[in-house]
Write an enzyme that holds these catalytic residues in place. Structure first.
Site, short mmCIF file in Angstrom:
data_model
loop_
_atom_site.label_atom_id
_atom_site.label_comp_id
_atom_site.label_asym_id
_atom_site.label_seq_id
_atom_site.Cartn_x
_atom_site.Cartn_y
_atom_site.Cartn_z
CD GLN A 1 -2.96 1.21 2.18
OE1 GLN A 1 -3.25 0.16 2.75
NE2 GLN A 1 -3.66 2.31 2.33
CD GLU B 1 -5.73 -5.22 -0.26
OE1 GLU B 1 -6.92 -5.54 -0.18
OE2 GLU B 1 -5.34 -4.06 -0.41
CB SER C 1 5.84 0.85 4.46
OG SER C 1 4.94 -0.23 4.48
N GLY D 1 2.92 -6.01 5.94
CA GLY D 1 3.34 -7.36 5.58
C GLY D 1 3.87 -7.43 4.16
CB THR D 2 2.49 -6.29 0.90
OG1 THR D 2 1.25 -6.91 1.21
CG2 THR D 2 2.82 -6.54 -0.55
CB THR E 1 -0.64 1.43 10.75
OG1 THR E 1 0.58 0.87 10.31
CG2 THR E 1 -0.67 2.90 10.40
CG ASN F 1 3.52 7.55 7.37
OD1 ASN F 1 4.08 7.91 6.33
ND2 ASN F 1 2.79 6.46 7.44
CG ASN G 1 1.59 9.24 -0.21
OD1 ASN G 1 2.40 8.96 0.68
ND2 ASN G 1 0.52 8.51 -0.44
CD GLU H 1 27.55 11.47 -10.37
OE1 GLU H 1 27.58 12.49 -9.69
OE2 GLU H 1 27.38 11.47 -11.60
#
Length: 453
Positions: free
Chosen positions: A11, A71, A140, A144-145, A179, A206, A228, A254
């Protein structure tokens, strides 16, 4: 051409990616359907922006990027969003069930099924390049992903593209805001892979960026979009010299050469200035000296860590807009005289500067004001060890009780991996400590692999 492929995982990676490509398109005048009215050489890939975009014969510009998530919901927003025509459907890869904030699911069970497909797509993009120079990997490490699949993909990229540089833009857990409960586990396990398989990792967090939005842009409750877009400005500044012709151009490799004194010491702090809201912009015209000072302010750092507590080893200043080398030299000279900004004794110069004449672009209706000049700083400071010690401390509290460990072991991971990753991070903290200490007595070689327990 020296192409760069961007890989957005999970995400955080996908949403930061959205903001980045939105900004790149605005900067180059590429429309959401990929057409570029200003491009005179249709189908010919020798313009500077072709490092990031490939061109079809029909004159459509396609980002050299892959979006992956286990997902579909987040990537579906790309599939249905403003820029849906920009990407080839094959560049957006999703699984059916997510990693549920579990590193082991992202790395072993579910990630394993999708990783070959991802590598095939990346291979297609790479085959389309004439001189691939490296990868930018966005993820991040708290979920998990990003942590699990991100680590797995980096390991596989090292095997397939051993010599290409890999820059990571990694969102680390914040000190106060979490989170997920298991963030410390995922972060420690994933950093273990980042240590080995990335050449430079830029750390973002964050909470630090929330604070910048609140303080400098007067946004009371910043959303991920606000965050973002600010991150996108940083990444755009870093890659501007790859995408535009400039006076002092900086290559991906570089960064590595100038910022990484020892292979393991490659976690960077970054900051961006000026961050001012459109209302205030009318009243302030910021000089090169002012924005340079502002970039060194602890409050401008995009990760919660205070550079005054550590020493700088190296520092990259990327200016864009109306900036001349004379002003940059003067600003850097002033910085060097400041007592609060300390360099390690073995790196007396420590500054690399880049200038790009393309002024910063802002997203219409966004929060940032349009300014004439901006600077982005990436620095290698021993203070970044604060981030690791914070995460390690939280990891230890949970791991002492073996809390939540069964979720990881149940997905086919061995408990030994936890302690191995934790020891690696302990060694890393020690490396940072040694690099920062006075080096007169040694021969300057400590910190290379010191602190292996």
């Amino acid at each position: 051409m020296r192409e760069v492929i961007s890989i957005h995982i999970g995400q955080a990676g996908v949403q930061v990616g959205n903001a980045c490509w939105e900004l790149y398109c605005l900067e180059h005048g590429i429309q959401p359907d990929g057409l570029m009215p200003s491009d005179k050489t249709i189908g010919v890939e020798d313009d500077a922006f072709n490092t990031f975009f490939s061109e079809t014969g029909a004159g459509k510009h396609v980002p050299r990027a892959v979006f992956l998530d286990l997902e579909p919901t987040v990537v579906d927003e790309v599939r249905t969003g403003t820029y849906r025509q920009l990407f080839h459907p094959e560049q957006l890869i999703t699984g059916k069930e997510d990693a549920a904030n579990n590193y082991a699911r992202g790395h072993y069970t579910i990630g394993k099924e999708i990783v070959d497909l991802c590598l095939d797509r990346i291979r297609k993009l790479a085959d389309n390049c004439t001189g691939l120079q490296g990868f930018l990997v966005f993820s991040s490490v708290g979920g998990g992903t990003g942590s699990g699949l991100g680590a797995l993909l980096l390991e596989r990229l090292s095997v397939d593209y051993g010599k290409k540089s890999k820059l990571g833009f990694t969102v680390y857990p914040s000190p106060q805001v979490a989170t997920a409960v298991v963030e410390p586990y995922n972060s420690v396990l994933s950093t273990h892979a980042l240590l080995e398989h990335t050449d430079v990792a830029v750390m973002l967090d964050n909470e630090a960026i929330y604070d910048i939005c609140r303080r400098s842009l007067d946004i009371q409750r910043p959303t991920y979009t606000n965050l973002n877009r600010l991150i996108a400005q940083v990444i755009s500044s870093l890659t501007a010299s790859l995408r535009f012709d400039g006076a002092l151009n900086v290559d991906v490799t570089e960064f590595q050469t100038n910022l990484v004194p020892y292979p393991r010491i490659h976690f960077m702090l970054c900051s961006y200035a000026p961050v001012i809201s459109a209302e205030k912009a009318y009243h302030e015209q910021l000089s090169v000296a002012e924005i340079t000072n502002s970039a060194f302010e602890p409050a401008s750092m995009m990760a919660k860590c205070d550079p005054r507590h550590g020493k700088y080893m190296a520092c990259c200043l990327m200016y864009r807009g109306d900036v001349v080398p004379k002003d940059v030299n003067a600003a850097v000279a002033t910085i060097k005289t400041k007592r609060t900004i300390q360099f390690v004794d073995w790196s007396p110069t420590g500054f690399k500067c880049g200038i790009n004449y393309q002024p910063p672009t802002v997203v219409p209706g966004g929060d940032l004001a349009k300014v004439q000049r901006a600077v982005c700083m990436i620095s290698n400071s021993t203070a970044i060890a604060e981030v690791f010690s914070r995460i390690d401390h939280k990891f230890d509290l949970m791991y002492a009780k073996r809390a939540f460990v069964h979720w990881y072991v149940g997905e086919g991971m061995e408990e030994g991996e936890f302690s191995e990753a934790r020891e690696d991070l302990a060694a890393l903290e020690k490396d940072y400590e040694e690099v920062g200490t006075e080096s007169q007595e040694g021969d300057g070689e400590e910190g290379e692999d010191g602190g292996d327990q």
